[in-house]
Design an enzyme around this catalytic site. Structure first.
Site: not given
Length: 309
Positions: A106, A108-109, A175, A258-259
């Site tokens: 994974h 992400n930037v 969890h 709202g993506g």
């Protein structure tokens, strides 16, 4: 000076480069692109690879969304952002391999800015990358973290230790009381070095992802496996789903703002299993993952023993 266009151009190029690198490593499948618009403002381009020779599914998403107000996930911890317009740009990706000996990865930037007339803009960079093996190999972990450290060199001493620790803490399934994988880097709210240096760090993280991941793919993609290993891979993918739906900030922000749901949930694996109260057999390869790899490590202090296949 804040240059949003420079950030956007880099992110679009990064998406192209990562898609090319993953498709070349797969050797068979290509990414299909789905361009989309957000009714409240902005849009993006989602690219998905499915049923390749190496990768079962991979998604690489670029988005640039904006609006007059922020969702609750963004203002809960920072009430000073309420009432500001915002722009959020980023590239997010998850790659799920066929072979259980190839880890899921994974990255992400992202860049965020909130503005209000008569006030200074509030902005920051965030992102990182992390690795989720199903069967652990020390040399893969060491390589992944060596690239993580190199990505941090632009910020100087202490950056790797800080963002490695943050990654260990963030990608933790509370969890289950266990990490999602072997970590990597995670940073957020970065603006103290100023725009230019913060942007340079985000670029460094983005540019090091393929350097970190593809050599591991090459080492493991032809590793022989049987139904037992595949079954364990599908079971462990359940942990990935649990984290993304319960804790992941990007998922929550995307859904609350709202993506586009299909793009937000592209990170989920195509096949997954859950079992009630399953435990690995003592002394097994599966038990080794829990006992040796799903614990915070100083991987740069490990001398890898070579191919432990």
């Amino acid at each position: 000076m804040i240059d949003i266009n420079a950030v956007k151009n880099y992110l679009l190029t990064l998406q192209d480069n990562i898609c090319d690198g993953i498709a070349n490593a797969d050797g068979e499948a290509t990414f299909a692109e789905d361009a989309w618009e957000r009714e409240a403002g902005g849009g993006g381009r989602t690219r998905v690879l499915t049923d390749g020779a190496v990768f079962e599914q991979g998604g690489v998403n670029f988005s640039h969304v904006f609006g007059a107000g922020l969702p609750p996930s963004a203002t809960a911890a920072r009430p000073e952002l309420a009432g500001r317009s915002f722009q959020a740009l980023g590239v997010s990706l998850v790659i799920h391999p066929h072979n259980p000996y190839v880890p899921t990865s994974h990255a992400n930037v992202r860049f965020f800015i909130a503005e209000k007339e008569g006030a200074d803009p509030v902005w920051w960079f965030g992102g990182g990358f992390d690795l989720t093996p199903y069967y652990g190999f020390e040399e893969d972990c060491v390589h992944w973290h060596e690239q993580s450290r190199q990505a941090c060199e632009v910020l100087g001493e202490g950056a790797y230790d800080k963002y490695k620790k943050w990654c260990d803490e963030y990608f933790f399934i509370k969890h289950r009381n266990e990490p999602r994988g072997i970590g990597g880097l995670f940073f957020d709210d970065l603006n103290e070095p100023g725009f230019e240096q913060s942007f340079a760090f985000m670029r460094s993280v983005g540019d090091h992802y393929l350097k970190a991941y593809l050599p591991i793919v090459e080492r493991r993609k032809d590793h022989a496996y049987e139904e037992r290993q595949r079954d364990f891979q599908l079971y462990r993918r359940g942990r990935y789903v649990e984290f993304n739906l319960v804790y992941d900030r990007g998922t929550l922000f995307g859904l609350q703002s709202g993506g586009r749901t299909e793009s937000i949930l592209m990170s989920l694996p195509p096949l997954v299993k859950w079992r009630y109260n399953w435990q690995p057999e003592a002394g097994s390869e599966e038990a080794k993952l829990y006992e040796q790899f799903l614990k915070p490590h100083d991987w740069l202090g490990v001398s890898p023993t070579g191919d432990e296949s």
